[in-house]
Scaffold this active site. Sequence first.
Site, PDB file in Angstrom:
ATOM      1  N   HIS A   1       0.094  -2.935   4.240  1.00 32.06           N
ATOM      2  CA  HIS A   1       0.311  -2.112   5.422  1.00 32.06           C
ATOM      3  C   HIS A   1       1.787  -1.756   5.521  1.00 32.06           C
ATOM      4  O   HIS A   1       2.638  -2.547   5.121  1.00 32.06           O
ATOM      5  CB  HIS A   1      -0.122  -2.864   6.688  1.00 32.06           C
ATOM      6  CG  HIS A   1      -0.267  -1.958   7.860  1.00 32.06           C
ATOM      7  ND1 HIS A   1       0.787  -1.620   8.668  1.00 32.06           N
ATOM      8  CD2 HIS A   1      -1.346  -1.284   8.323  1.00 32.06           C
ATOM      9  CE1 HIS A   1       0.359  -0.779   9.588  1.00 32.06           C
ATOM     10  NE2 HIS A   1      -0.922  -0.555   9.401  1.00 32.06           N
TER      11      HIS A   1
ATOM     12  N   ASP B   1      -8.869  -1.341   7.362  1.00 34.79           N
ATOM     13  CA  ASP B   1      -9.890  -0.691   6.533  1.00 34.79           C
ATOM     14  C   ASP B   1     -10.627  -1.654   5.613  1.00 34.79           C
ATOM     15  O   ASP B   1     -11.611  -1.270   4.983  1.00 34.79           O
ATOM     16  CB  ASP B   1      -9.243   0.417   5.677  1.00 34.79           C
ATOM     17  CG  ASP B   1      -8.813   1.617   6.510  1.00 34.79           C
ATOM     18  OD1 ASP B   1      -9.546   1.958   7.446  1.00 34.79           O
ATOM     19  OD2 ASP B   1      -7.756   2.188   6.224  1.00 34.79           O
TER      20      ASP B   1
HETATM   21  C1  LIG Z   1      -5.328   2.740   8.747  1.00 37.30           C
HETATM   22  C2  LIG Z   1      -4.401   2.573   7.645  1.00 37.30           C
HETATM   23  O1  LIG Z   1      -3.778   3.510   7.278  1.00 37.30           O
HETATM   24  S1  LIG Z   1      -4.225   1.007   6.970  1.00 37.30           S
HETATM   25  C3  LIG Z   1      -3.747   1.292   5.286  1.00 37.30           C
HETATM   26  C4  LIG Z   1      -4.903   1.730   4.459  1.00 37.30           C
HETATM   27  N1  LIG Z   1      -4.515   1.957   3.075  1.00 37.30           N
HETATM   28  C5  LIG Z   1      -4.934   1.180   2.067  1.00 37.30           C
HETATM   29  O2  LIG Z   1      -5.630   0.212   2.225  1.00 37.30           O
HETATM   30  C6  LIG Z   1      -4.503   1.623   0.688  1.00 37.30           C
HETATM   31  C7  LIG Z   1      -3.885   0.467  -0.090  1.00 37.30           C
HETATM   32  N2  LIG Z   1      -2.613   0.081   0.486  1.00 37.30           N
HETATM   33  C8  LIG Z   1      -1.491   0.815   0.244  1.00 37.30           C
HETATM   34  O3  LIG Z   1      -1.496   1.823  -0.467  1.00 37.30           O
HETATM   35  C9  LIG Z   1      -0.206   0.341   0.883  1.00 37.30           C
HETATM   36  O4  LIG Z   1      -0.291  -1.005   1.227  1.00 37.30           O
HETATM   37  C10 LIG Z   1       0.166   1.163   2.128  1.00 37.30           C
HETATM   38  C11 LIG Z   1       0.249   2.645   1.799  1.00 37.30           C
HETATM   39  C12 LIG Z   1      -0.816   0.974   3.249  1.00 37.30           C
HETATM   40  C13 LIG Z   1       1.521   0.681   2.615  1.00 37.30           C
HETATM   41  O5  LIG Z   1       2.414   0.844   1.558  1.00 37.30           O
HETATM   42  P1  LIG Z   1       3.930   0.388   1.651  1.00 37.30           P
HETATM   43  O6  LIG Z   1       4.450   0.773   2.965  1.00 37.30           O
HETATM   44  O7  LIG Z   1       4.625   0.892   0.465  1.00 37.30           O
HETATM   45  O8  LIG Z   1       3.786  -1.203   1.656  1.00 37.30           O
HETATM   46  P2  LIG Z   1       4.862  -2.297   1.218  1.00 37.30           P
HETATM   47  O9  LIG Z   1       6.251  -1.846   1.508  1.00 37.30           O
HETATM   48  O10 LIG Z   1       4.407  -3.597   1.774  1.00 37.30           O
HETATM   49  O11 LIG Z   1       4.636  -2.313  -0.364  1.00 37.30           O
HETATM   50  C14 LIG Z   1       5.475  -2.995  -1.265  1.00 37.30           C
HETATM   51  C15 LIG Z   1       5.022  -2.636  -2.642  1.00 37.30           C
HETATM   52  O12 LIG Z   1       3.700  -3.134  -2.848  1.00 37.30           O
HETATM   53  C16 LIG Z   1       2.820  -2.095  -3.211  1.00 37.30           C
HETATM   54  N3  LIG Z   1       1.538  -2.281  -2.550  1.00 37.30           N
HETATM   55  C17 LIG Z   1       1.318  -2.496  -1.239  1.00 37.30           C
HETATM   56  N4  LIG Z   1       0.012  -2.562  -0.999  1.00 37.30           N
HETATM   57  C18 LIG Z   1      -0.610  -2.368  -2.173  1.00 37.30           C
HETATM   58  C19 LIG Z   1      -1.963  -2.313  -2.553  1.00 37.30           C
HETATM   59  N5  LIG Z   1      -2.920  -2.441  -1.673  1.00 37.30           N
HETATM   60  N6  LIG Z   1      -2.255  -2.113  -3.851  1.00 37.30           N
HETATM   61  C20 LIG Z   1      -1.253  -1.967  -4.759  1.00 37.30           C
HETATM   62  N7  LIG Z   1       0.054  -1.989  -4.450  1.00 37.30           N
HETATM   63  C21 LIG Z   1       0.371  -2.191  -3.161  1.00 37.30           C
HETATM   64  C22 LIG Z   1       3.497  -0.817  -2.692  1.00 37.30           C
HETATM   65  O13 LIG Z   1       3.097   0.336  -3.438  1.00 37.30           O
HETATM   66  C23 LIG Z   1       4.956  -1.138  -2.888  1.00 37.30           C
HETATM   67  O14 LIG Z   1       5.309  -0.922  -4.240  1.00 37.30           O
HETATM   68  P3  LIG Z   1       6.421   0.177  -4.630  1.00 37.30           P
HETATM   69  O15 LIG Z   1       7.673  -0.246  -3.918  1.00 37.30           O
HETATM   70  O16 LIG Z   1       6.475   0.085  -6.095  1.00 37.30           O
HETATM   71  O17 LIG Z   1       5.917   1.502  -4.117  1.00 37.30           O
HETATM   72  O1  LIG Z   2       0.188   2.342  11.109  1.00 39.85           O
HETATM   73  C1  LIG Z   2      -0.091   2.793   9.984  1.00 39.85           C
HETATM   74  O2  LIG Z   2       0.779   3.170   9.176  1.00 39.85           O
HETATM   75  C2  LIG Z   2      -1.498   2.881   9.536  1.00 39.85           C
HETATM   76  C3  LIG Z   2      -2.495   2.248  10.435  1.00 39.85           C
HETATM   77  O3  LIG Z   2      -2.748   1.072  10.385  1.00 39.85           O
HETATM   78  C4  LIG Z   2      -3.161   3.077  11.420  1.00 39.85           C
HETATM   79  O4  LIG Z   2      -2.836   4.251  11.586  1.00 39.85           O
HETATM   80  O5  LIG Z   2      -4.073   2.554  12.103  1.00 39.85           O
END
Ligand SMILES: CC(=O)SCCNC(=O)CCNC(=O)[C@H](O)C(C)(C)COP(=O)(O)OP(=O)(O)OC[C@H]1O[C@@H](n2cnc3c(N)ncnc32)[C@H](O)[C@@H]1OP(=O)(O)O
Ligand SMILES: O=C([O-])CC(=O)C(=O)O
Length: 452
Positions: free
Chosen positions: A330, A389
């Site tokens: 996240h 999610d």
């Molecule tokens: C309602 C919502 O939007 S909740 C989020 C739903 N999205 C997902 O489940 C998709 C999978 N998760 C992700 O893509 C990410 O965790 C995100 C987009 C939600 C957040 O990403 P970031 O803000 O970059 O998270 P964070 O700073 O903790 O990440 C650190 C590193 O771990 C990686 N990482 C974080 N989560 C994941 C994951 N689930 N799978 C693989 N790599 C990951 C990031 O890409 C980042 O690497 P980078 O610096 O090489 O780009």
């Molecule tokens: O806050 C975020 O970046 C994503 C999220 O969990 C939401 O929109 O519910």
Amino acid sequence: MMYNEKMLESFSKEYAERCQVTDKITAEMFDANGVLRGLRDKNGNGVVAGLTSISKIEAFRMENGQKIPCDGNLWYRGYNVIDLVKGFEGKRCGFEEVAYLLLFGELPSGEQLHNFCEVLATARHLPTNFTRDVIMKAPSADLMNSLTRSVLTLASYDDDIRDTSLQNVLMQCMKLISEMPMLAVYGYHAYNHYVCDESLYIHRPQPDLSTAENILLMLRPDKKYTELEAQVLDAALVLHMEHGGGNNSTFTTRVVTSAGSDTYSVIAAALSSLKGPKHGGANIKVVEMMADLRKEVSDWEDEEEVKEYLGKLLDKQAFDRKGLIYGMGHAVYSLSDPRARVFKHFVEALAIEKGRHKDFALYSMIERLAPEVIADKRKIYKGVSANVDFYSGFVYSMLDIPLELYTPIFAMARIVGWSAHRIEELVNADKIIRPAYKSIMVERDYVPMDER
Ligand SMILES: CC(=O)SCCNC(=O)CCNC(=O)[C@H](O)C(C)(C)COP(=O)(O)OP(=O)(O)OC[C@H]1O[C@@H](n2cnc3c(N)ncnc32)[C@H](O)[C@@H]1OP(=O)(O)O
Ligand SMILES: O=C([O-])CC(=O)C(=O)O
């Protein structure tokens, strides 16, 4: 000239490779220029882009001047979301109660809630023949696109589309909040009939039912659902309603609102953001990823085999080859997402009732192993845990909600948060949002064609 798909394909292939080189800006260049990738610093703190009093997210606590990661918390208008969900446990209309809170800032009295439910019921109405003429046309499994198309087409039925006075915007928002479940569920039925060759049925919503009850009534062929099913869906809607101003779709709402656009265009833009697999679209991806895992892993109880599969996901060798474990991580939360904690609780209860213990054990194992595997292969600064999610799709599958509707259900809830943020932006900012991009372009002299 005749349309030539092959020509387009080979041109795009060659030029995509060029774009890859021309447009590359390395992580080192971001660092050297002091620009934060994704507008977040290395500790995950977002650039502050605005003020809001709609909700608050907590992922860290200050202890002796130190920022310590903690279990996540989320408040809507000052109330902890977990208290809100507990507050209406066993009752109906949680969605309506919390929508009132988010839009107007206070919990409603019994009478205010009753009036608000009546307003939403009267707005739960589509223009004549809209289902036949718009929703049924060009049906697709991508219900977020069909939803967006429907929202934009509704604008043609509104004589006051460009009126951005608060009263008109509020009226448009309440109509869209009420109509969204119909647009999405009917869109699903159109797809299920015209593409999947199943029977077509369109049930009208009932004015005395809640939003959650109407979603289930409109979805099911026999219009039947249990009280428990409606309550779980109601709570799921509340958990998805709002998440601060910075999440991708709400920030989109605020950006497009600040340009002076109309409500339909703003909500269409927000939907387009939400469907992204890194945002709300992740709930569909999680379920698809789990299905792929079940095919690829022979023994679901073997931790080593599951870990190996998760490693392949990160190495882009499995599933959609994007390098992501969906439902994990996240942008703000560190140790846990409070909504995922509540969903896990629902899953635990429903899995026993529905005989899905084995699936639940697998999800729990992945929830435990994925952060380790991600930390092994990526640079983690603030911790990774299951997000909202991760378990939501599992809950919806136990409510017999079709996969295609998972992200639209998120949208049916989040439109309340988007509306509240659109109103807050209109009331306060009145300034176009326009951040800066530092240019690293090099200026060049024009080269005449015969010298290139
Ligand atoms: C309602 C919502 O939007 S909740 C989020 C739903 N999205 C997902 O489940 C998709 C999978 N998760 C992700 O893509 C990410 O965790 C995100 C987009 C939600 C957040 O990403 P970031 O803000 O970059 O998270 P964070 O700073 O903790 O990440 C650190 C590193 O771990 C990686 N990482 C974080 N989560 C994941 C994951 N689930 N799978 C693989 N790599 C990951 C990031 O890409 C980042 O690497 P980078 O610096 O090489 O780009
Ligand atoms: O806050 C975020 O970046 C994503 C999220 O969990 C939401 O929109 O519910």
